[in-house]
Design an enzyme around this catalytic site. Structure first.
Site, PDB file in Angstrom:
ATOM      1  N   LYS A 201     -23.896 -50.392  -4.546  1.00 50.67           N
ATOM      2  CA  LYS A 201     -23.394 -51.688  -4.805  1.00 50.67           C
ATOM      3  C   LYS A 201     -22.634 -52.361  -3.730  1.00 50.67           C
ATOM      4  CE  LYS A 201     -20.097 -53.570  -8.143  1.00 50.67           C
ATOM      5  NZ  LYS A 201     -18.928 -53.236  -9.279  1.00 50.67           N
TER       6      LYS A 201
ATOM      7  N   SER B  30     -19.350 -55.532 -13.570  1.00 51.60           N
ATOM      8  CA  SER B  30     -19.760 -56.349 -12.350  1.00 51.60           C
ATOM      9  C   SER B  30     -20.875 -55.674 -11.773  1.00 51.60           C
ATOM     10  CB  SER B  30     -18.611 -56.427 -11.434  1.00 51.60           C
ATOM     11  OG  SER B  30     -18.009 -55.066 -11.170  1.00 51.60           O
TER      12      SER B  30
ATOM     13  N   SER C 200     -17.027 -51.465 -15.052  1.00 53.99           N
ATOM     14  CA  SER C 200     -18.031 -52.334 -14.548  1.00 53.99           C
ATOM     15  C   SER C 200     -19.199 -51.384 -14.243  1.00 53.99           C
ATOM     16  CB  SER C 200     -17.496 -52.600 -13.201  1.00 53.99           C
ATOM     17  OG  SER C 200     -16.532 -53.665 -13.131  1.00 53.99           O
TER      18      SER C 200
END
Lengths: 583, 553
Positions: B68, B145, B169
């Site tokens: 990420k 997210s 997330s």
């Protein structure tokens, strides 16, 4: 090494962990790997530390002087003040009461920053000791340095604070150019030490730790209980002296190690109580804060200037605004506005989620309290009241002041050794006077040698054992005072022989003259000074006797004539024998 | 599939499936990319040809992983999908990335996300939003997210993706894309090198297709880190292991129902096979025993769509059929937990994001507008922040700034912290395993406690991106209602795909996310439970996987 000499050059470097003591919180599990770097840092700091210690003791002793001066100032109704207030204000001061609260920020004496492994250094190039966390690289995390607690705890112990078992760090948010993260880490909700107390004035000495630009700081906050500018300055001086004495800070105000913010308010003595309130103290007038004062003089002058300004405003019917003001050395009689209430920052204190609460075990506090260096006041008490020393206050203060305390250490060592020698010899000497004698020699004789040779204090030149030996010889009357001085001079100039050897080889052993020899010498001198003899005998001018003693000393073999003995012989010949004859 | 083939396929997929916008930065694809990965390919090839010469470094050796964009990588910039950190190069690898690389994994790129992790659909990115185009028809939300990480795994661009989970997330994207998303206990994986959104909630999570992969990755990363003060140390880890083995001993002495037929091996040994005991110390055969599954009534909210509720039911019946005990439990603060989360997380975010002022890193936007006296109309800080941050980030900074202000802290921040404490206590009261962070002694098990809590991950199947345009930010916040309680309590939680009713499988979305929550520190057992009971044995999921496989290579 005497206990008060337990001085830690860089606190955490040489802090000894007591063997077998289970320190439950300050566990130094991971020793720092870069020992070499640390030792260089220590070396770097030596130089600055030296200078700081001179100021320390000066500050410590000057405190009493300061208080005395203050009393004098009070008596003289401010006539000795450096910048006297205008006469109109002088008049008004009777009607107005000043209230001052002080916040002191002191930079802790630590090797590392508070939350990173980077070294604290004031001598190195800027930006050379930086960890990721110090510049707030996103993703970096704080690493609390346990060792920074030690100087902070020492300060807290010296100020007699109540040390909290658990304390926490909070974030104080504001944008500032030296603050990359946008917040400062400080102990707002749960400081590590509370309710301190120093002898000067009761205060709420809340000690908390901050990390500004990574440098660990402690904040000492007083309650608004100070009512004169001079007391305020004395308070700051006292705190500074204590912090320096326990080695909690590196430098004093002069070097930027200490900063003070003062809160000033005034209220009419007979008027209604004010509306403001701070930490339980009510009825205060509207206060203003003067930030970042870096000298003791500055504290005093700024408070005076602000007090006068506030009184003038209030007397003219105006109102004081709660604002932050500044003061500068260039215009010491005025304070200037920095920002008003509308510019006040809401710091949005938030507990830091990354830093675990700090738990301070009772055993750590106990250990630190035990090894705490003595405070200046305690040292003075020791020197004047301990039966080994019994010095006058003046001597004690001078001794404390010289050579950042090294002279004092030397002195106590001499006294200790001297007492040991005397005890071993079982000599019939007055042990009670050794303290004063040693003080005279350490301060004056050695002092004059140093001045004459234009040298600075060096411990190694005259080892304390040698001076003790000289003094022992002197006390047991093996040598005269003059001979003792000669021996000292020789050793001072680098003579490596033992004291006994010097005395023997230089022929300084005091061989007292026999009674006849004294009588011969006396009659010889009396013959040369017939006029004096007449004056003494006929006019009774006994004061002239000492002149004759001097003559005897000069006439006799060097180092053999004892003044007292000579005097008694002369006395007998001149005053007693004639009267006996007459009788 | 050989490692080389898989690596090549991953790279090809990065190029082929660029439409889903899963990456912010990645290795070059196509012919040029082949040069860049040549070294890696050669390494894998020699290993295959001479297996005896090349001991695999770990079970992850040669696997392709994606990271990420808010986790430090030395080879790629770390922008957190924010305009303000565009091109920010981290000083080194994050602890977790370093551990993966040491294990032999290859980082293929940085995945797209919501800016600083703030969002539920991965649309708040300066690189453009992530599109979940796995199902024909209109693009759907990939969840947020970590939507980019989920899409990268789904697209076959990597095998495993590292992501972060603050309030769901990792789990929400996994639920929306039909993958497994695991959020470990807070403090199990190091956060060193993870750009913080809300430090007290952030955890590094893992997204993959297979629970086995997730378990392997977790084992690789699950270690103490001195650089992260919130990462639990070795002593605490030992204590957690002790607690669990004590529970096992206690359990094995009590009435236990064996679910599976005893294997010959198991009959031989009085208890369990030795090789397994060695592989899972302290966890031996945990999932082979009947578990007590808690079903929280409060999670059956009105907003739950029918397909989700139906999938939840099917999962529970399936577990019941396999011999596990299903018990209803009550977690009454669930509703308040969402509000508490949206006070606490923005508060911490407003503090964490104060450092982005354009002075030391990231972009700097100087103000071109000047006043008549040539001074800019606004300071550099404010202009940079105004231009650099996206709308959602600005909204949360304002929220957090208010809830920390002297006017708001007592009503919001302090109250939210109290709710957080309540949520934690509530979870502790329902689990049979005591919370090792709050209990230092091994207490006897409560007979009534549950082993795992099972609830949906998201209230609905993935919404269409076109529908999100007309929704308010508050609607997006509602998506987190089922995931934030575990985050607030720091508990391990994993989202696994559960098939929806067969009649709507191929027309709508094939499966929805079901969340399993365990007690703090029970991470490995949780993943193994999911692996054994919910994933590997489910024929329907396997069927779905085959269908998926046909579609993607």
């Amino acid at each position: 090494m005497p206990p008060w000499k337990l001085r830690y050059a860089r606190a955490c470097n040489i802090f000894p962990i007591p063997n077998g003591v289970d320190i439950d919180c300050i566990a130094f599990r991971r020793p720092c790997p870069d020992v070499a770097i640390r030792s260089t840092i220590r070396k770097l700091f030596r130089s600055t530390q030296r200078t700081s210690y001179t100021t320390q003791v000066a500050g410590a002793v000057a405190l009493r002087k300061q208080l005395k001066d203050e009393a004098k100032v009070k008596r003289a109704a401010g006539s000795t003040s450096t910048s006297p207030s205008p006469p109109s204000i002088q008049q008004m001061l009777k009607d107005w009461e000043l209230t001052v609260g002080i916040e002191i920020h002191a930079q802790l004496n630590t090797a590392r920053k508070l939350f990173s492994h980077a070294a604290t250094s004031i001598n190195d190039e800027p930006n050379t000791h930086v960890a990721f966390f110090d510049v707030a690289i996103p993703g970096s995390l704080p690493k609390f340095q346990n060792a920074t607690l030690i100087p902070a705890l020492r300060a807290a112990i010296a100020l007699e604070c109540r040390i909290q078992h658990i304390s926490r760090f909070d974030r104080k948010h504001y944008f500032y150019h030296d603050q990359p993260a946008g917040y400062q880490l400080t102990q707002y909700y749960e400081p590590f030490a509370k309710n301190g107390c120093i002898t000067l004035t009761e205060d709420d000495g809340i000690g908390r730790m901050d990390g500004k630009a990574g440098q660990p700081l402690i904040e000492i906050i007083s309650l608004p209980q100070i009512h004169s500018p001079e007391t305020a300055a004395a308070y700051v001086r006292k705190i500074q002296a204590i912090l320096l004495a326990v080695d909690a800070v590196t430098t004093g105000m002069e070097m930027g190690g200490l900063r003070a913010d003062v809160n000033v308010s005034v209220r009419r003595r007979d008027g209604p109580l004010g509306n403001s309130e701070y930490s339980g103290i009510t009825g205060l007038g509207q206060r203003t804060e003067i930030k970042n004062l870096s000298t003791l003089k500055g504290v005093e002058e700024a408070i005076k200037a602000e007090r006068d300004r506030q009184i003038s405003i209030l007397e003219a019917g105006g109102a004081v605004d709660g604002e932050t003001r500044g003061w500068s050395l260039t215009a010491p009689t005025v304070t200037r506005r920095l920002r008003g209430k509308e510019g006040e920052v809401d710091y949005r204190y938030m507990p830091d989620p990354d830093i675990a609460p700090i738990t301070i075990g009772a055993d750590v506090i106990e250990y630190l309290a035990k090894t705490l260096p003595k405070l200046p006041n305690q040292l003075l008490t020791m020197l004047t009241e301990d039966k080994r020393y019994r010095l006058s206050m003046t001597d004690a203060k001078i001794l404390l002041q010289l050579d950042d305390g090294e002279r004092l250490e030397y002195y106590t060592s001499v006294v200790e050794k001297l007492n040991n020698i005397c005890r071993d010899l079982e000599a019939e000497v007055d042990l009670g006077s050794t303290g004063q004698l040693a003080a005279n020699w350490v301060m004056h004789e050695l002092g004059s040698l140093l001045t004459r040779a234009d040298r600075s204090w060096k411990d190694t030149q005259v080892p304390s054992a040698k001076l003790a030996s000289i003094l022992a010889n002197l006390m047991s009357k093996k040598i005269t005072g003059n001979s003792a001085k000669q021996v000292l001079k020789l050793i001072f100039d680098g003579d490596g022989r033992e004291v006994g050897a010097i005395i023997r080889e230089e022929g300084l052993v005091y061989r007292p003259l026999s009674g006849e020899e004294y009588a011969d010498l006396a009659s010889k001198v009396l013959e040369q000074h017939n006029d004096k003899v007449k004056q003494i005998r006929e006019k009774g001018q006994t004061g002239k006797l000492m002149f004759l003693v001097g003559q005897m000393m000069r006439a006799g073999e060097e180092g053999r004539v004892d003044a007292k003995e000579a005097e008694s012989v002369l006395h007998r010949i001149l005053l007693e024998e004639p009267s006996q004859k007459r009788a | 599939m050989s490692l080389v083939v898989e690596a090549h396929k991953s790279l090809i997929n990065v190029g082929l499936r660029a439409a889903s916008n899963a990456f912010v930065t990645h290795l070059p694809t196509g012919i040029h990319g082949q040069d860049r990965v040549q070294k890696y390919v050669e390494r894998a090839q020699t290993r295959l040809e001479h297996p005896s010469l090349h001991e695999p470094k770990s079970l992850l050796d040669g696997q392709v992983v994606a990271i990420k964009d808010n986790i430090w990588t030395a080879r790629f910039p770390t922008s957190c999908a924010s305009g303000i950190l565009q091109g920010f190069q981290s000083p080194r690898d994050a602890n977790v990335v370093n551990a993966l690389e040491q294990a032999g994994a290859m980082v293929i790129g940085k995945t797209n996300m919501d800016e600083f992790g703030m969002g539920s659909h991965s649309t708040n990115s300066y690189k453009g939003g992530v599109r979940n185009n796995a199902v024909p028809g209109l693009h759907r939300s990939a969840g947020g997210s970590s939507g980019g990480s989920a899409m990268a795994v789904l697209n076959g661009q990597c095998r495993i993706a590292l992501a972060t989970d603050t309030g769901g997330s990792v789990r929400l994207p996994a639920a929306y894309t039909g993958l497994i998303g695991f959020k470990p206990s807070y403090g199990r994986l190091s956060r060193h090198g993870v750009v913080p959104y809300a430090n007290s909630l952030d955890t590094v999570g893992i997204i993959g297709k297979d629970a086995e992969d997730i378990l392997r990755t977790f084992r690789q990363l699950d270690r103490p880190d001195t650089n992260d003060p919130t990462c639990i140390n070795a002593a605490t880890r030992r204590r957690i292991a002790d607690l669990k083995s004590a529970r096992y001993r206690q359990r094995s002495g009590s009435t236990i129902r064996l679910i599976r037929k005893p294997s010959p091996q198991r009959v031989e040994n009085s208890n369990f096979p030795v090789d397994r005991r060695r592989r899972y110390p302290g966890l031996v055969g945990r999932t082979d025993w009947a578990q007590v599954i808690g079903v929280p009534a409060e999670y059956n909210i009105a907003e739950l769509s029918d397909s989700v509720r139906e999938a939840w039911n099917r999962t529970l019946s399936q577990l019941d059929a396999r011999g596990h005990t299903i018990v209803p439990i009550s977690l009454p603060t669930t509703k308040a937990a969402l509000s508490a989360y949206y006070v606490l997380a923005p508060a911490e975010a407003s503090s964490n994001l104060a450092k982005y002022d354009g002075i030391r890193y990231g972009v700097r936007c100087s103000n071109s507008e000047t006043q008549p006296d040539q001074t800019p109309t606004s300071p550099l800080y404010s202009h940079t922040r105004g231009a650099g941050f996206g709308d959602e980030v600005k909204r949360r900074i304002l929220l957090g700034t208010y809830s920390l202000s002297s006017a708001g802290i007592n009503n919001y921040f302090i109250q939210a912290q109290k709710i957080r404490r309540l949520v934690q206590r509530e979870f502790d009261s329902v689990f049979s395993l005591p919370n090792p962070l709050r209990t230092h002694t091994i207490t006897p098990l409560t007979e009534t406690g549950v082993d795992y809590i099972i609830c949906p991950t998201a209230p609905t199947p993935p919404p269409r991106l076109i529908d999100l345009k007309s929704s308010t930010p508050f609607d997006a916040y509602m998506n987190d209602v089922l995931t934030v309680p575990a985050s607030l309590a720091g508990l391990p939680a994993i989202s696994v795909p559960a098939p929806v009713a067969p009649e709507s499988r191929y027309t709508d979305f094939a499966n929805v996310g079901i969340q399993v929550i365990g007690q703090y520190g029970d991470d490995e057992a949780l993943v193994r439970f999911v692996h054994v009971e919910l994933q590997a044995t489910d024929k329907e999921v396997r069927h779905y996987k085959r269908w998926r496989k046909k579609r993607f290579l």
